[in-house]
Write a protein that holds these residues in place. Structure first.
Motif, PDB file in Angstrom:
ATOM      1  N   THR A 265      20.680 125.313 -58.067  1.00  0.00           N
ATOM      2  CA  THR A 265      19.420 126.059 -58.851  1.00  0.00           C
ATOM      3  C   THR A 265      18.277 125.606 -58.764  1.00  0.00           C
ATOM      4  OG1 THR A 265      21.152 126.373 -60.890  1.00  0.00           O
ATOM      5  CG2 THR A 265      18.951 126.157 -61.016  1.00  0.00           C
ATOM      6  N   ALA A 267      14.467 125.166 -58.570  1.00  0.00           N
ATOM      7  CA  ALA A 267      14.035 124.491 -59.688  1.00  0.00           C
ATOM      8  C   ALA A 267      12.223 124.618 -59.167  1.00  0.00           C
ATOM      9  CB  ALA A 267      13.963 122.628 -59.572  1.00  0.00           C
ATOM     10  N   GLU A 284      10.599 124.059 -64.099  1.00  0.00           N
ATOM     11  CA  GLU A 284      11.299 125.052 -64.484  1.00  0.00           C
ATOM     12  C   GLU A 284      12.008 124.678 -64.265  1.00  0.00           C
ATOM     13  OE1 GLU A 284      12.805 129.472 -65.015  1.00  0.00           O
ATOM     14  OE2 GLU A 284      11.358 129.513 -63.324  1.00  0.00           O
ATOM     15  N   ASN A 285      13.536 124.382 -64.767  1.00  0.00           N
ATOM     16  CA  ASN A 285      14.884 123.867 -63.903  1.00  0.00           C
ATOM     17  C   ASN A 285      14.468 122.351 -62.799  1.00  0.00           C
ATOM     18  OD1 ASN A 285      15.957 126.445 -64.773  1.00  0.00           O
ATOM     19  ND2 ASN A 285      15.323 127.530 -63.328  1.00  0.00           N
TER      20      ASN A 285
END
Length: 549
Positions: A265, A267, A284-285
């Motif tokens: 994912t 980031a 984010e993430n």
């Protein structure tokens, strides 16, 4: 300087422990080289169906003579105008792109140059043409803080490059392109330029009207690329850092380090000094990060640091490194410590990552009825260990040659020094049987003819890949066809439909069913290497595997 080089162009090798091979590269040493002086370094990446010798000629502005093919041009280095640069050109396993093992070869070559020469750390540059231009974009985005500037020429990047364009915030980029290039279309390169411009990157674009797929003649002619590099110096302490990654492998840029993310994912972080000892961060993430600020001109380690993260202000006590962790939905100034055995730098997957470092492919001998069965299993393992490349009318034999051995030949040192690629099931491979309790999934013996399972996990500091049942790697396109081309976008992913490179798009775990040519499960594992709940349910419903608690 650990060894003696003559002045001018030449060829040398470095040792790759990935497959215990000597890897060639071109190297140029300027006249009058003095070890006590520091020198800028240029890394030049060759294109597809080319090599390190041609790349060294190209970057100094020498194309082939009229009627001269690449084979002849590779045999000699012509005289050229000297430059006060160290220039290195990796072979990088030929035409394999610049992801995976070729990427590791590039990093190894830079390390070798640092060991052998006095390199100015703020003047390391990256350039390349065609496939090498795409590699320049990709590697430049992965490690933007390593380079002072990059200069891709008619670039054909892999798809993994595109989510990373924001990483070039502090990295000057000069792109060269032929306006009539039929191979790397100018529309695709203009799209890349627009992406950089939209991210406020320091981008320069040179398009040569009427020039086809040889714009390197203009880009590198008359020392042009060196004159542009002359004006570029790395700033190791920019006021603002913007960086994106989906891997712990690429977990830092400049003064920011990612400590906890979810591999697979993307980031993102955008961190900037707004005043002395005051930093604003948007993330984010991302669940934990470190600000490594020693030496930054806007930082005083004797004073507290004020950090605003996604709108929340925090104070961190005086120190060089400042740690922040997301706890119960709130950011706190605390250091994240990864649990033992959890995914982390050097141990995170996906499956193909195990193939990009030192690895051994192991076939099973347990329960084999006769010598013919042993031979069949050995050949199946050799097919998985094959890194040959084939696309269009081009084919290249395997440029990587890992050991392929039986389960009876695996030694304790192999467990400590190498990633293990284990072919078979716990019923057929003694090494899988020995690790059975540490593995999250097992293919049932009665399902081996109908289902194919491959997954990777971290065990005692090394990756272990288990490949059971139907050999997915013999025709992966049947189950995972490549993504369709996007109009106007240049993408060059170098991989085959068979062998090791066919697994480049596989996540941490893949289960397929042969008769339906269907993907049953394709998933990342959790940070503790357990199967996510949704994927676990699908695995159980398939009836083909047993899943550990």
């Amino acid at each position: 300087m650990s060894q003696i080089y003559r002045e001018g162009p030449q060829v040398d090798v470095f040792y790759s422990e990935i497959d215990d091979s000597e890897q060639p590269y071109g190297i140029y040493v300027p006249p009058g080289y003095k070890p006590e002086n520091s020198y800028p370094l240029v890394i030049m990446l060759h294109g597809a169906m080319s090599n390190h010798r041609l790349a060294l000629r190209r970057v100094f502005g020498h194309t082939n003579l009229p009627g001269e093919n690449d084979a002849k041009a590779s045999r000699y280095f012509p005289d050229w105008k000297p430059e006060n640069y160290i220039v290195a050109t990796p072979y990088a396993r030929g035409t394999m792109g610049y992801q995976g093992i070729p990427e590791e070869d590039v990093w190894k070559l830079i390390e070798s140059c640092r060991e052998n020469f006095n390199i100015d750390e703020n003047r390391i540059y990256l350039t390349g043409l065609s496939m090498g231009g795409g590699g320049t974009l990709y590697l430049g985005m992965r490690r933007p803080d390593l380079f002072a500037a990059i200069a891709p020429v008619c670039p054909a990047p892999p798809s993994a490059f595109y989510p990373l364009t924001g990483n070039a915030l502090n990295l000057p980029v000069a792109i060269h392109q032929g306006g009539a290039d039929p191979v790397v279309r100018p529309e695709g390169t203009r799209w890349i330029v627009d992406e950089f411009q939209n991210k406020n990157t320091l981008i320069e674009y040179y398009e040569y009207p009427g020039v086809q797929h040889d714009s390197w003649a203009q880009a590198y002619g008359n020392g042009n690329i060196f004159r542009w590099f002359d004006g570029q110096t790395r700033n190791p302490y920019p006021e603002r850092v913007r960086y994106s990654t989906e891997r712990y492998k690429y977990n830092r840029a400049y003064w920011v380090k990612f400590d906890k993310l979810n591999p697979g994912t993307l980031a993102n972080i955008d961190a900037r000094f707004t005043a002395k000892n005051t930093v604003e961060v948007k993330s984010e993430n991302l669940e934990a990060f470190t600000l490594e600020l020693k030496g930054h001109p806007l930082f005083d380690h004797l004073s507290p640091l004020t950090v605003k993260i996604n709108g929340t202000s925090l104070q961190s006590q005086p120190r060089f490194n400042h740690y922040f962790t997301l706890s119960a939905g709130k950011w706190v100034p605390e250091r994240y410590e990864a649990p033992a055995g959890a995914k982390q730098h050097g141990l995170e997957g996906p499956v193909y990552a195990a193939f990009t470092n030192r690895h051994i492919v192991v076939y099973g001998t347990q329960g084999a009825a006769d010598a013919a069965e042993i031979t069949r299993r050995r050949n199946e393992a050799r097919e998985l260990a094959d890194f040959s490349i084939s696309f269009g009318n081009y084919s290249q034999p395997s440029g990587v040659n890992p050991r392929v051995i039986s389960d009876r030949e695996v030694t304790p040192d192999d467990h400590l020094s190498s990633n293990l690629i284990l072919v078979g099931t716990k019923e057929t491979n003694n090494v899988i049987a020995g690790l059975a309790e540490q593995l999250p999934v097992h293919l049932k013996a009665e399902s081996a003819a109908e289902f194919g399972l491959i997954y990777g996990v971290g065990i005692q500091g090394k990756m272990v890949v288990v490949a059971s049942g139907v050999p997915i790697w013999n025709n992966i396109g049947q189950y995972m066809p490549p993504a369709p081309p996007q109009p106007g976008k240049t993408v060059f992913n170098v991989r085959s439909n068979k062998g090791a490179t066919s697994l480049m798009e596989v996540k941490d775990l893949l289960l397929i069913q042969k008769s339906g040519t269907a993907v049953v499960v394709d998933t990342y594992l959790e940070n503790d290497w357990k199967v996510p709940a949704a994927a676990r349910e699908k695995l159980i419903q398939s009836g083909a595997v047993t899943v550990s608690e």
